[in-house]
Design a protein around this motif. Structure first.
Motif, mmCIF file in Angstrom:
data_model
loop_
_atom_site.group_PDB
_atom_site.id
_atom_site.type_symbol
_atom_site.label_atom_id
_atom_site.label_comp_id
_atom_site.label_asym_id
_atom_site.label_seq_id
_atom_site.Cartn_x
_atom_site.Cartn_y
_atom_site.Cartn_z
ATOM 1 N N VAL A 22 36.126 46.812 49.557
ATOM 2 C CA VAL A 22 36.195 47.456 48.240
ATOM 3 C C VAL A 22 35.503 46.592 47.195
ATOM 4 O O VAL A 22 34.758 47.086 46.345
ATOM 5 N N LEU A 23 35.725 45.287 47.248
ATOM 6 C CA LEU A 23 35.089 44.406 46.258
ATOM 7 C C LEU A 23 33.588 44.318 46.449
ATOM 8 O O LEU A 23 32.851 44.040 45.490
ATOM 9 N N SER A 24 33.107 44.575 47.680
ATOM 10 C CA SER A 24 31.647 44.539 47.898
ATOM 11 C C SER A 24 30.944 45.714 47.250
ATOM 12 O O SER A 24 29.729 45.669 47.046
ATOM 13 N N ALA A 56 39.968 48.723 41.251
ATOM 14 C CA ALA A 56 39.321 49.307 42.425
ATOM 15 C C ALA A 56 40.180 49.146 43.668
ATOM 16 O O ALA A 56 40.302 50.055 44.495
ATOM 17 N N ILE A 57 40.810 47.990 43.821
ATOM 18 C CA ILE A 57 41.651 47.759 44.999
ATOM 19 C C ILE A 57 42.871 48.665 44.965
ATOM 20 O O ILE A 57 43.270 49.245 45.990
ATOM 21 N N ASP A 89 29.066 41.083 38.532
ATOM 22 C CA ASP A 89 29.689 40.661 37.268
ATOM 23 C C ASP A 89 30.932 41.495 36.933
ATOM 24 O O ASP A 89 31.318 41.590 35.761
ATOM 25 N N ALA A 90 31.583 42.083 37.930
ATOM 26 C CA ALA A 90 32.780 42.887 37.662
ATOM 27 C C ALA A 90 33.921 41.963 37.213
ATOM 28 O O ALA A 90 34.108 40.866 37.740
ATOM 29 N N THR A 91 34.646 42.439 36.254
ATOM 30 C CA THR A 91 35.757 41.658 35.721
ATOM 31 C C THR A 91 36.948 41.708 36.684
ATOM 32 O O THR A 91 37.032 42.618 37.527
ATOM 33 N N PRO A 92 37.879 40.742 36.580
ATOM 34 C CA PRO A 92 39.084 40.798 37.427
ATOM 35 C C PRO A 92 39.879 42.081 37.244
ATOM 36 O O PRO A 92 40.474 42.589 38.197
ATOM 37 N N ALA A 93 39.904 42.634 36.023
ATOM 38 C CA ALA A 93 40.622 43.886 35.807
ATOM 39 C C ALA A 93 39.964 45.030 36.568
ATOM 40 O O ALA A 93 40.643 45.899 37.136
ATOM 41 N N GLN A 94 38.612 45.056 36.600
ATOM 42 C CA GLN A 94 37.900 46.090 37.346
ATOM 43 C C GLN A 94 38.128 45.931 38.847
ATOM 44 O O GLN A 94 38.313 46.914 39.565
ATOM 45 N N GLN A 95 38.144 44.660 39.328
ATOM 46 C CA GLN A 95 38.395 44.444 40.746
ATOM 47 C C GLN A 95 39.798 44.900 41.130
ATOM 48 O O GLN A 95 39.993 45.543 42.171
ATOM 49 N N ASP A 96 40.772 44.585 40.297
ATOM 50 C CA ASP A 96 42.138 44.999 40.581
ATOM 51 C C ASP A 96 42.272 46.518 40.567
ATOM 52 O O ASP A 96 42.977 47.099 41.391
#
Length: 340
Positions: A34-36, A50-51, A41-48
């Motif tokens: 998912v993170l790939s 998406a997961i 430059d995705a922010t930690p909030a965007q990564q969270d």
């Protein structure tokens, strides 16, 4: 403006007929996959976000297979959660060990070190007491300077019978009583220091109470001496001479405390050796005894020329009570100290 939440659509495939069809359901996604999909430059909030959108926590299914972790030929063990089991079965040597129970605090590992020894220099109460005593003594000396100078001048001669004596005011008497109490406190601190040099520093009560007890005993010693001087003097001497000696006696005690104050400061904050402190204290005590001998001779025995009687008088009312005070303080200290 960048959005904190990204929506990742599943991949689409185009068939031969030109119609758009949905690709088969992919395998179970992992957080790495998912993170790939996200930009670098995705922010930690965007990564969270998406997961959380693509990975759902599935229900946990515990194994229902029989327990095979037991000795061959023996029946399987029972759960310690079974309330019907006896206490000796549910508890073992390691049942309360923190290493087998992460929810319990394990405490500190290792061996406890030696405790830091008590020091008057790090004691805020004693430091505040000495500082307050010094400030009050300076204020008392500044306020009653003329009274102290007059007493010092009158100490080395005896007033004539027809001379009018200046009466002390109530404020001057309170100043002198404060200096006497200061002397008692300083003597008790010095004795407290002398008893801590043998390595046993533990008392059955707090150290403040120990110093307070020593101070009370020394104050009682001076009070008893004053009563003895009045009692013996009323039998053999005139009341005026007794009054002169009483004022001189209080002056000597006050001067003794002023001379001992530097010694207490050196012991508390400059690590003065007890040997040097003992010599200093003995010099002060001997000096005061010599001045006492001189003053009693001027007041009581000068006209009669009875030098030997003055020595006997001081031995009975100065030397013997001093040794009794030392023995009483030593005995009280042995009761208060923890003897291992």
């Amino acid at each position: 403006m960048r959005q904190d939440t990204l929506t990742v659509q599943p991949a689409l495939a185009a068939g031969d007929s030109g119609q758009v069809t949905v690709a088969p359901k992919p395998h179970e996604l992992t957080p790495k996959e998912v993170l790939s999909w996200l930009p670098a430059d995705a922010t930690p909030a965007q990564q969270d976000s998406a997961i959380q959108r693509h990975i759902k926590i599935s229900e946990i299914h515990w194994s229902e297979q029989p327990d095979t972790l037991h000795m061959p030929g023996h029946p399987k063990g029972k759960s310690f959660r079974d309330a019907s089991l006896p206490q000796y079965y549910r508890e073992s040597f390691f049942s309360k060990d923190s290493l087998f129970h992460p929810e319990l605090t394990g405490g500190r590992l290792g061996v406890a070190g030696d405790p830091v020894p008590y020091s008057v220099a790090s004691d805020n109460v004693i430091t505040g007491l000495l500082l307050g005593t010094f400030i009050l003594a300076m204020l008392a000396l500044a306020k009653s300077r003329e009274f102290i100078i007059r007493q010092a001048k009158n100490f080395f001669y005896v007033q004539r019978a027809n001379t009018t004596e200046i009466t002390e005011t109530s404020g001057e008497l309170w100043v002198q009583m404060f200096l006497v109490l200061q002397t008692c406190l300083l003597f008790s601190i010095i004795f407290f220091f002398s008893q801590r040099t043998d390595g046993t520093e533990t008392f059955v009560v707090d150290q403040y109470q120990v110093i307070g007890i020593f101070t009370g005993v020394i104050a009682a010693y001076f009070a008893v001496k004053m009563i003895l001087y009045w009692g013996v003097g009323s039998v053999f001497f005139e009341s005026k001479k007794i009054e002169q000696w009483s004022k001189s006696f209080l002056f000597l005690i006050s001067a003794e405390g002023i001379l001992l104050f530097p010694l207490v400061m050196l012991l508390s904050y400059f690590d003065l050796s007890m040997k040097s402190a003992t010599i200093y204290a003995l010099v002060v005590i001997i000096l005061v005894k010599i001045l006492t001998f001189y003053k009693t001779f001027l007041i009581f025995f000068q006209k009669k020329g009875r030098f030997l009687q003055n020595i006997l008088y001081l031995c009975a009312l100065e030397i013997v009570p001093l040794f009794l005070l030392g023995g009483a303080l030593t005995l009280i200290n042995s009761f208060l100290k923890v003897n291992f």
